[in-house]
Design a protein around this motif. Structure first.
Motif, PDB file in Angstrom:
ATOM      1  N   ALA A 231       0.735  -0.851   0.066  1.00  0.00           N
ATOM      2  CA  ALA A 231      -0.077  -0.038   0.076  1.00  0.00           C
ATOM      3  C   ALA A 231       0.765   1.663   0.095  1.00  0.00           C
ATOM      4  O   ALA A 231       0.548   2.426  -1.204  1.00  0.00           O
ATOM      5  CB  ALA A 231      -0.912   0.029   1.234  1.00  0.00           C
ATOM      6  N   VAL A 232       2.232   0.858   0.720  1.00  0.00           N
ATOM      7  CA  VAL A 232       3.081   2.152   0.994  1.00  0.00           C
ATOM      8  C   VAL A 232       3.871   3.263  -0.353  1.00  0.00           C
ATOM      9  O   VAL A 232       3.428   4.213  -1.286  1.00  0.00           O
ATOM     10  CB  VAL A 232       4.044   2.485   1.802  1.00  0.00           C
ATOM     11  CG1 VAL A 232       4.523   2.854   1.380  1.00  0.00           C
ATOM     12  CG2 VAL A 232       3.202   2.125   3.198  1.00  0.00           C
ATOM     13  N   ALA A 233       3.769   1.457  -1.578  1.00  0.00           N
ATOM     14  CA  ALA A 233       4.335   1.481  -2.818  1.00  0.00           C
ATOM     15  C   ALA A 233       3.645   2.135  -3.788  1.00  0.00           C
ATOM     16  O   ALA A 233       3.732   2.101  -4.949  1.00  0.00           O
ATOM     17  CB  ALA A 233       4.844   0.228  -3.379  1.00  0.00           C
ATOM     18  N   ASP A 234       2.019   1.883  -3.625  1.00  0.00           N
ATOM     19  CA  ASP A 234       0.915   2.522  -4.646  1.00  0.00           C
ATOM     20  C   ASP A 234       0.943   3.601  -4.762  1.00  0.00           C
ATOM     21  O   ASP A 234       1.380   3.815  -6.108  1.00  0.00           O
ATOM     22  CB  ASP A 234      -0.257   2.743  -4.043  1.00  0.00           C
ATOM     23  CG  ASP A 234      -0.606   0.939  -4.020  1.00  0.00           C
ATOM     24  OD1 ASP A 234      -0.288  -0.392  -4.478  1.00  0.00           O
ATOM     25  OD2 ASP A 234      -1.979   0.956  -3.115  1.00  0.00           O
ATOM     26  N   LEU A 235       2.198   5.095  -4.537  1.00  0.00           N
ATOM     27  CA  LEU A 235       1.234   6.380  -4.538  1.00  0.00           C
ATOM     28  C   LEU A 235       2.812   6.136  -5.228  1.00  0.00           C
ATOM     29  O   LEU A 235       2.705   6.954  -6.439  1.00  0.00           O
ATOM     30  CB  LEU A 235       1.022   7.163  -3.253  1.00  0.00           C
ATOM     31  CG  LEU A 235      -0.145   7.869  -3.028  1.00  0.00           C
ATOM     32  CD1 LEU A 235      -0.164   8.251  -1.350  1.00  0.00           C
ATOM     33  CD2 LEU A 235      -0.636   8.888  -3.905  1.00  0.00           C
ATOM     34  N   PRO A 236       3.939   6.142  -4.751  1.00  0.00           N
ATOM     35  CA  PRO A 236       4.966   6.336  -5.892  1.00  0.00           C
ATOM     36  C   PRO A 236       5.020   5.457  -7.330  1.00  0.00           C
ATOM     37  O   PRO A 236       5.275   6.121  -8.042  1.00  0.00           O
ATOM     38  CB  PRO A 236       6.603   5.706  -5.082  1.00  0.00           C
ATOM     39  CG  PRO A 236       5.933   5.253  -4.084  1.00  0.00           C
ATOM     40  CD  PRO A 236       4.464   5.598  -3.459  1.00  0.00           C
ATOM     41  N   LEU A 237       4.077   4.426  -7.064  1.00  0.00           N
ATOM     42  CA  LEU A 237       3.854   3.804  -8.899  1.00  0.00           C
ATOM     43  C   LEU A 237       2.956   5.098  -8.987  1.00  0.00           C
ATOM     44  O   LEU A 237       3.362   4.813 -10.201  1.00  0.00           O
ATOM     45  CB  LEU A 237       3.193   2.640  -8.234  1.00  0.00           C
ATOM     46  CG  LEU A 237       3.280   1.094  -8.894  1.00  0.00           C
ATOM     47  CD1 LEU A 237       4.752   1.138  -9.234  1.00  0.00           C
ATOM     48  CD2 LEU A 237       2.415  -0.161  -8.864  1.00  0.00           C
ATOM     49  N   ILE A 238       2.493   5.347  -8.711  1.00  0.00           N
ATOM     50  CA  ILE A 238       1.912   6.443  -9.405  1.00  0.00           C
ATOM     51  C   ILE A 238       1.820   7.087 -10.358  1.00  0.00           C
ATOM     52  O   ILE A 238       1.246   7.691 -11.120  1.00  0.00           O
ATOM     53  CB  ILE A 238      -0.219   6.242  -9.108  1.00  0.00           C
ATOM     54  CG1 ILE A 238      -0.206   6.506  -7.971  1.00  0.00           C
ATOM     55  CG2 ILE A 238      -1.151   5.065  -8.903  1.00  0.00           C
ATOM     56  CD1 ILE A 238      -1.658   7.131  -7.612  1.00  0.00           C
ATOM     57  N   HIS A 239       2.999   7.439  -9.239  1.00  0.00           N
ATOM     58  CA  HIS A 239       3.403   9.042  -9.627  1.00  0.00           C
ATOM     59  C   HIS A 239       4.234   8.453 -10.746  1.00  0.00           C
ATOM     60  O   HIS A 239       4.787   9.381 -11.557  1.00  0.00           O
ATOM     61  CB  HIS A 239       3.724   9.683  -8.406  1.00  0.00           C
ATOM     62  CG  HIS A 239       4.939  11.106  -8.501  1.00  0.00           C
ATOM     63  ND1 HIS A 239       4.411  12.097  -8.566  1.00  0.00           N
ATOM     64  CD2 HIS A 239       6.089  10.663  -9.207  1.00  0.00           C
ATOM     65  CE1 HIS A 239       5.753  12.634  -9.258  1.00  0.00           C
ATOM     66  NE2 HIS A 239       7.034  12.794  -9.092  1.00  0.00           N
ATOM     67  N   HIS A 240       4.870   7.358 -10.311  1.00  0.00           N
ATOM     68  CA  HIS A 240       5.561   6.694 -11.651  1.00  0.00           C
ATOM     69  C   HIS A 240       5.450   6.692 -13.435  1.00  0.00           C
ATOM     70  O   HIS A 240       5.548   6.850 -14.436  1.00  0.00           O
ATOM     71  CB  HIS A 240       6.324   5.334 -11.355  1.00  0.00           C
ATOM     72  CG  HIS A 240       7.207   4.481 -12.711  1.00  0.00           C
ATOM     73  ND1 HIS A 240       8.293   5.856 -12.905  1.00  0.00           N
ATOM     74  CD2 HIS A 240       6.527   3.870 -13.942  1.00  0.00           C
ATOM     75  CE1 HIS A 240       8.856   4.727 -13.921  1.00  0.00           C
ATOM     76  NE2 HIS A 240       7.987   3.893 -14.267  1.00  0.00           N
ATOM     77  N   PHE A 241       3.912   6.640 -12.430  1.00  0.00           N
ATOM     78  CA  PHE A 241       3.005   6.216 -14.407  1.00  0.00           C
ATOM     79  C   PHE A 241       2.430   7.623 -14.734  1.00  0.00           C
ATOM     80  O   PHE A 241       2.050   8.263 -15.493  1.00  0.00           O
ATOM     81  CB  PHE A 241       2.005   5.378 -13.994  1.00  0.00           C
ATOM     82  CG  PHE A 241       2.133   3.401 -14.304  1.00  0.00           C
ATOM     83  CD1 PHE A 241       3.169   3.656 -15.437  1.00  0.00           C
ATOM     84  CD2 PHE A 241       3.081   3.083 -12.673  1.00  0.00           C
ATOM     85  CE1 PHE A 241       4.006   2.353 -15.530  1.00  0.00           C
ATOM     86  CE2 PHE A 241       3.345   1.659 -13.716  1.00  0.00           C
ATOM     87  CZ  PHE A 241       3.933   0.961 -14.522  1.00  0.00           C
ATOM     88  N   GLY A 242       2.619   8.139 -13.808  1.00  0.00           N
ATOM     89  CA  GLY A 242       1.849   9.793 -13.632  1.00  0.00           C
ATOM     90  C   GLY A 242       0.272   9.872 -13.950  1.00  0.00           C
ATOM     91  O   GLY A 242      -0.398  10.645 -15.134  1.00  0.00           O
ATOM     92  N   VAL A 243      -0.175   8.793 -13.430  1.00  0.00           N
ATOM     93  CA  VAL A 243      -1.861   9.296 -13.134  1.00  0.00           C
ATOM     94  C   VAL A 243      -2.760   9.536 -12.050  1.00  0.00           C
ATOM     95  O   VAL A 243      -3.448   9.948 -11.952  1.00  0.00           O
ATOM     96  CB  VAL A 243      -2.511   7.653 -13.695  1.00  0.00           C
ATOM     97  CG1 VAL A 243      -1.942   6.752 -14.600  1.00  0.00           C
ATOM     98  CG2 VAL A 243      -1.368   6.881 -12.159  1.00  0.00           C
ATOM     99  N   GLY A 244      -1.921   9.754 -11.056  1.00  0.00           N
ATOM    100  CA  GLY A 244      -2.714  11.370 -10.177  1.00  0.00           C
ATOM    101  C   GLY A 244      -3.726  10.695  -9.473  1.00  0.00           C
ATOM    102  O   GLY A 244      -3.789   9.149  -8.682  1.00  0.00           O
TER     103      GLY A 244
END
Length: 346
Positions: A231-244
């Motif tokens: 769950a902690v990794a989710d936000l860095p992941l969506i930041h990486h893909f630029g989906v906000g």
């Protein structure tokens, strides 16, 4: 009597669905706000940690309160205190005050779940207990499905504040549903312990004496840690893909859908003899799809892998719970079955 009992359970389910939706919307907005302001996975981890620890620490006290105090008043008070705390978050923007108030909200609302679960057998009656638990479980899933999408959309369009206001309003609406319940929240006959051992320590002793339950407890703790790390990794992941924020909401929505699907599949296809093997299989598949989420080269694959990850997690959990119930724990008083507790996990 049955009709009135079902009406009361429907009111309790409405309270759960409304406030659960607000909870998930607010927790989604909190995670997005903290990460946007700090850009740090460490801060995000701290926010997750401090909004979960209070509930875990006071769980025994919450159970004692549900046993000894007026359950209706506990639930209404928890809802109103939660509303006040989230209203404070709506007018705050700095990460540390947001996390502090989120932690306080989790602490103040902790007794709600035990009081609600303990009240279900008295409100529904023995004949409708299975129906009541199914209805309340469905209500929890409604909140888990709708809340993250609402939180993501609100954050993306108007910011975190309105999501916190929405949660405050949902707690007030939940309190109104509880007020409307007319049935008894506990039996008229007071129950007293047959020995000096408290229910908490009786439960600890029971788990310690049964190797299967002890193993399940250890495995459950490990998989919970893995889920929270993911769950902690989710936000860095969506930041990486630029989906906000919308992308974050999608991930959480499919997590809720996967959890519902896994539980339904387990209920239909798993029998008593196959529960241990099914639980092990669910854990193995769970691990495989956690790895698949991290290795996905395109964002379009992440919701799919998250759906399968959540389904296998829920499938394993449902099998493990069924296996645990088959051991028939009976401490100094009969255990009171109840719905899955409310949560504020994103």
């Amino acid at each position: 009597m049955i009709s009135r009992g079902r009406g009361d359970i429907r009111r309790l389910a409405a309270a759960s669905a409304i406030s659960g939706t607000g909870d998930w919307a607010a927790s989604t907005a909190l995670a997005l706000a903290v990460y946007a302001k700090t850009g740090s996975a460490v801060w995000l981890s701290v926010s997750f940690l401090l909004t979960r620890i209070p509930s875990a620490l006071v769980a025994p006290l919450s159970g004692i309160m549900a046993d000894r105090l007026d359950r209706r008043r506990i639930m209404i008070t928890c809802d109103l205190l939660g509303a006040v705390t989230y209203a404070g978050m709506a007018v705050t923007s700095a990460p540390l005050p947001l996390i502090t108030l989120g932690s306080l909200a989790a602490l103040l609302h902790s007794p709600f779940g035990p009081a609600s679960r303990a009240a279900v057998p008295n409100l529904a009656g023995a004949a409708d207990l299975s129906w009541a638990n199914g209805t309340l479980s469905a209500a929890n899933n409604v909140g888990q499905l709708a809340g993250p999408a609402l939180g993501g959309v609100l954050y993306a369009t108007v910011g975190a504040g309105p999501a916190f206001w929405a949660n405050a309003a949902s707690f007030v609406a939940s309190a109104g549903c509880i007020v409307a319940i007319r049935g008894r929240f506990r039996s008229e006959t007071a129950q007293s312990p047959a020995s000096g051992t408290s229910g908490v320590w009786a439960g600890v002793g029971f788990v310690w004496r049964h190797g299967t339950l002890l193993t399940m407890t250890v495995v459950g703790a490990i998989t919970f840690i893995a889920t929270e790390a993911a769950a902690v990794a989710d936000l860095p992941l969506i930041h990486h893909f630029g989906v906000g924020g919308v992308g974050y909401g999608i991930i959480n929505v499919v997590w809720g859908a996967g959890g519902l699907a896994g539980s339904l599949v387990a209920a239909r296809v798993v029998t008593g003899d196959s529960e241990p093997a099914a639980a092990v299989l669910g854990c193995l598949v769970f691990g495989a799809f956690v790895a698949a989420v991290g290795a996905a080269p395109w964002f379009a694959l992440i919701p799919l892998f998250t759906l399968l990850f959540a389904s296998s997690d829920s499938f394993a959990f449902a099998c493990a719970v069924a296996l645990a119930l088959s051991l028939r724990w009976t401490p100094w008083r009969p255990a009171e079955p109840g719905p899955v507790p409310r949560t504020t996990e994103p």
